[in-house]
Design a protein around this motif. Structure first.
Motif, PDB file in Angstrom:
ATOM      1  N   ASP A 141      37.850  38.950  40.715  1.00  0.00           N
ATOM      2  CA  ASP A 141      37.039  40.127  40.425  1.00  0.00           C
ATOM      3  C   ASP A 141      36.621  40.102  38.964  1.00  0.00           C
ATOM      4  O   ASP A 141      37.463  39.917  38.072  1.00  0.00           O
ATOM      5  N   VAL A 142      35.330  40.296  38.705  1.00  0.00           N
ATOM      6  CA  VAL A 142      34.837  40.465  37.337  1.00  0.00           C
ATOM      7  C   VAL A 142      35.035  41.937  36.984  1.00  0.00           C
ATOM      8  O   VAL A 142      34.543  42.823  37.683  1.00  0.00           O
ATOM      9  N   THR A 143      35.776  42.221  35.907  1.00  0.00           N
ATOM     10  CA  THR A 143      36.140  43.599  35.584  1.00  0.00           C
ATOM     11  C   THR A 143      35.181  44.217  34.570  1.00  0.00           C
ATOM     12  O   THR A 143      34.368  43.526  33.955  1.00  0.00           O
ATOM     13  N   ASP A 144      35.323  45.528  34.381  1.00  0.00           N
ATOM     14  CA  ASP A 144      34.484  46.190  33.378  1.00  0.00           C
ATOM     15  C   ASP A 144      35.070  46.074  31.980  1.00  0.00           C
ATOM     16  O   ASP A 144      34.622  46.751  31.055  1.00  0.00           O
ATOM     17  N   ARG A 145      36.050  45.181  31.809  1.00  0.00           N
ATOM     18  CA  ARG A 145      36.529  44.786  30.477  1.00  0.00           C
ATOM     19  C   ARG A 145      36.200  43.318  30.205  1.00  0.00           C
ATOM     20  O   ARG A 145      36.801  42.696  29.338  1.00  0.00           O
ATOM     21  N   GLN A 146      35.276  42.758  30.969  1.00  0.00           N
ATOM     22  CA  GLN A 146      34.821  41.370  30.796  1.00  0.00           C
ATOM     23  C   GLN A 146      35.883  40.332  31.138  1.00  0.00           C
ATOM     24  O   GLN A 146      35.733  39.150  30.794  1.00  0.00           O
ATOM     25  N   ASN A 147      36.949  40.752  31.795  1.00  0.00           N
ATOM     26  CA  ASN A 147      37.960  39.809  32.253  1.00  0.00           C
ATOM     27  C   ASN A 147      37.626  39.335  33.666  1.00  0.00           C
ATOM     28  O   ASN A 147      36.759  39.887  34.336  1.00  0.00           O
ATOM     29  N   VAL A 148      38.396  38.349  34.129  1.00  0.00           N
ATOM     30  CA  VAL A 148      38.425  38.012  35.551  1.00  0.00           C
ATOM     31  C   VAL A 148      39.851  38.235  36.032  1.00  0.00           C
ATOM     32  O   VAL A 148      40.804  37.753  35.404  1.00  0.00           O
ATOM     33  N   GLN A 149      39.995  39.000  37.118  1.00  0.00           N
ATOM     34  CA  GLN A 149      41.316  39.277  37.676  1.00  0.00           C
ATOM     35  C   GLN A 149      41.521  38.493  38.967  1.00  0.00           C
ATOM     36  O   GLN A 149      40.650  38.452  39.830  1.00  0.00           O
ATOM     37  N   LEU A 150      42.690  37.889  39.053  1.00  0.00           N
ATOM     38  CA  LEU A 150      43.098  37.126  40.231  1.00  0.00           C
ATOM     39  C   LEU A 150      44.270  37.842  40.903  1.00  0.00           C
ATOM     40  O   LEU A 150      45.030  38.553  40.246  1.00  0.00           O
ATOM     41  N   HIS A 151      44.425  37.638  42.193  1.00  0.00           N
ATOM     42  CA  HIS A 151      45.513  38.285  42.935  1.00  0.00           C
ATOM     43  C   HIS A 151      46.294  37.254  43.734  1.00  0.00           C
ATOM     44  O   HIS A 151      45.934  36.076  43.779  1.00  0.00           O
ATOM     45  N   TRP A 152      47.404  37.703  44.309  1.00  0.00           N
ATOM     46  CA  TRP A 152      48.277  36.852  45.127  1.00  0.00           C
ATOM     47  C   TRP A 152      48.909  35.711  44.336  1.00  0.00           C
ATOM     48  O   TRP A 152      49.206  34.648  44.861  1.00  0.00           O
ATOM     49  N   ILE A 153      49.120  35.950  43.047  1.00  0.00           N
ATOM     50  CA  ILE A 153      49.720  34.917  42.193  1.00  0.00           C
ATOM     51  C   ILE A 153      51.247  34.927  42.353  1.00  0.00           C
ATOM     52  O   ILE A 153      51.889  35.979  42.270  1.00  0.00           O
ATOM     53  N   ARG A 154      51.833  33.746  42.567  1.00  0.00           N
ATOM     54  CA  ARG A 154      53.298  33.608  42.632  1.00  0.00           C
ATOM     55  C   ARG A 154      53.828  33.275  41.238  1.00  0.00           C
ATOM     56  O   ARG A 154      53.190  32.545  40.480  1.00  0.00           O
TER      57      ARG A 154
END
Length: 568
Positions: A141-154
């Motif tokens: 997901d491209v966030t409104d803080r200019q980051n990229v967020q990833l999920h399901w990380i172990r």
């Protein structure tokens, strides 16, 4: 009458029971001597510097697994490296506030990749995309803080993810936590035709000198920075803890106007000017001064009052500037003019000319949602069209820079195949959403998938819209999606459904904005919509606006004069 007579005022005063003196509680300000931790978060940071947790992740937790993680690290210090446990699947929003943290925790993490200034190379984008594919089930997901967020990380995969990111100059350091978060920077820094000043050297200076520095790693709460040099003020400076906004000084030339104390959540406040002009080469020093002042004078007793906006509101800009100059900079700042109020939106969607004669294309994914495979494909598309530079934006958008005119049409068509649109009149441009209940432990309702469906519904029902209407969906009251400053802001909550049962829905804020229409949205008394009613409500509102708007009138202006019956 004698003063000692029982009837005399003096005697009555001396014999009356004394009122208890109310002891004023301290706010936990280090500069005033309050060094003892006053809540669990402060105790955790005192027990061990959050920056130290990286070694435990690499040497212990990644080898022994999730069950080995100390709770103080898991729900506290991990954030300094961009890691949050994500929400356990199947827990509905009605239980968000009733369950203990460990009951909401899944054994997987959200990982936030820090992208200061939103500046990426195609090589870096390719690495993020491949990490998404290999370790995050394709999420991105491209966030409104200019980051990229990833999920399901172990936790077992985190060291390898760090190795790959750091090999191309990226990191997750201080992407979360009570520390300096990612620096918002103009996505068109260095290329905009109307740029007053390029903030890139200042952004780089702050990041290289201070991010990960222990002396700035224990702040009362998060510290958000925004820097822009374009007239469109494209980094939402009004709602950041500190902002540097490009301005031309009549004597000294281009530089930055200094703002402090902005923020939203449940107590929204707009940043205030300190009346100071800062040359680019001094931005990092002034930033460190404000950050240090916040560290020392910020309120640490109550988390709900720990953001710098509360200190600025209590002190006022004059005192804040005086303390900054006297105790941190040890010199006076230069008086400076205010920037002009923006006359255009700063999302950069569409085809735009660069100052070097080339072009950039601003692309919108639905509510910032994309995936690893599409990011990999975007890197390929950009390179095939002669570009190696990508930018993320504070509006959850992506830009491809440095394009020749004869490649524009082909690039746009290729980007459409991965869900990225350059249409400036589409609803995809104006809808934004936070993470929501799918992954966030604070959320009450679903937002991302609902925002994607909303975009599809509105584009089918309404088609193009000449004057974009921003629609921001948030899953809880914390306003990560900036609901108070949207044309239509939607705060997720449970609301009565058709049969009286509690269902997912939203409280409505109307007519908020930044720049031209800076101010918080109007809350209609008791007006809420269910999630199922949302597309119809937005459609009705948009049609009424188009029918009633005056020549050149913007949505926020219309809302300010519209009758409440028309808006509900």
């Amino acid at each position: 009458m004698s003063p000692d007579s029982p009837a005399s005022p003096a005697a009555r005063a001396s014999t009356a029971p004394r009122a208890k003196t109310r002891r004023v509680k301290g706010e936990g300000q280090w500069a005033l001597g309050y060094r003892e931790p006053l809540n669990a978060n402060e105790q955790s940071k005192k027990d061990d510097s959050p920056l130290n947790v990286r070694a435990r992740i690499e040497n212990i937790y990644a080898h022994r697994g999730f069950a080995s993680i100390d709770p103080g690290d898991l729900r506290g210090r991990f954030r300094w490296y961009g890691l949050y446990t994500q929400r356990k699947p199947g827990i509905d929003g009605g239980k968000t506030a009733t369950l203990e943290p460990h009951e909401l925790d899944d054994e997987y993490f959200m990982l936030r990749v820090r992208i200061d200034g939103g500046a990426l190379t195609t090589e870096q984008l390719r690495v993020i995309g491949q990490i998404s594919v290999d370790f995050a089930r394709g999420t991105a997901d491209v966030t409104d803080r200019q980051n990229v967020q990833l999920h399901w990380i172990r936790i077992e995969d985190v060291p390898e993810i760090w190795r790959r990111l750091e090999a191309v100059g990226l990191s997750t350091t201080e992407a979360c936590g009570d520390c300096p978060r990612v620096i918002l920077g103009s996505p068109v820094a260095g290329i905009a035709a109307d740029e007053i000043i390029d903030p890139t050297p200042a952004i780089r200076d702050i990041a290289e000198r201070y991010i990960g520095d222990p002396q700035y790693a224990n702040l009362p709460r998060k510290f958000k920075t925004a820097i822009t040099g374009v007239p469109g003020q494209d980094v939402v400076p009004e709602v950041n803890d500190i902002a540097f906004v490009g301005v031309e000084h009549p004597e000294h030339g281009p530089g930055f106007d200094l703002w402090v104390g902005g923020g939203l959540s449940t107590n929204p406040m707009l940043a205030v000017r300190l009346g100071a002009w800062v040359p680019r080469e001094e931005v990092a020093e002034v930033w460190a001064g404000v950050c240090g002042l916040f560290r020392d004078y910020g309120y640490r007793r109550l988390r709900t009052r720990a953001r710098i906006k509360f200190l600025v509101a209590d002190w006022g800009p004059e005192k804040f500037r005086q303390v900054l100059e006297d105790e941190y900079l040890h010199r006076a700042l230069v008086e400076g003019p205010a920037p002009a109020v923006p006359t255009v939106t700063g999302d950069h969607v569409g085809v735009n000319r660069q100052k070097d004669g080339r072009w950039f294309v601003g692309l919108a994914a639905a509510a910032g949602r994309t995936n690893g495979a599409d990011l990999l494909r975007l890197a390929e598309i950009a390179e095939a069209h002669g570009s190696t530079r990508i930018r993320t934006t504070p509006m959850q958008k992506l830009l491809v820079l440095d394009l020749e005119e004869d490649r524009l049409e082909s690039l746009q068509a290729a980007c459409e195949t991965v869900g990225l649109s350059a249409r400036p009149d589409g609803w995809r441009r104006s809808v934004m959403a936070c993470t929501g209940i799918e992954f966030c432990k604070l959320a009450i309702v679903e937002t991302k998938a609902r925002a994607v469906r909303l975009v599809d519904e509105l584009e089918t029902r309404l088609g193009a819209i000449e004057s974009p209407i921003t629609v921001h969906l948030n899953g809880c009251p914390n306003s990560c999606a900036r609901i108070q400053v949207a044309d239509i802001g939607l705060k997720g909550q449970l609301v009565p459904g058709p049969g009286g049962q509690q269902v997912e829905g939203f409280q409505v804020h109307l007519g908020g904005g930044l720049g031209m229409d800076a101010g918080f949205g109007r809350k209609l008394r008791g007006h809420k919509v269910t999630a199922d009613e949302l597309p119809g409500y937005v459609e009705r509102l948009a049609k009424t606006f188009v029918a009633e708007r005056g020549d050149g009138e913007r949505f926020a202006q219309w809302v300010a004069r519209a009758d409440e019956s028309v808006l509900s």
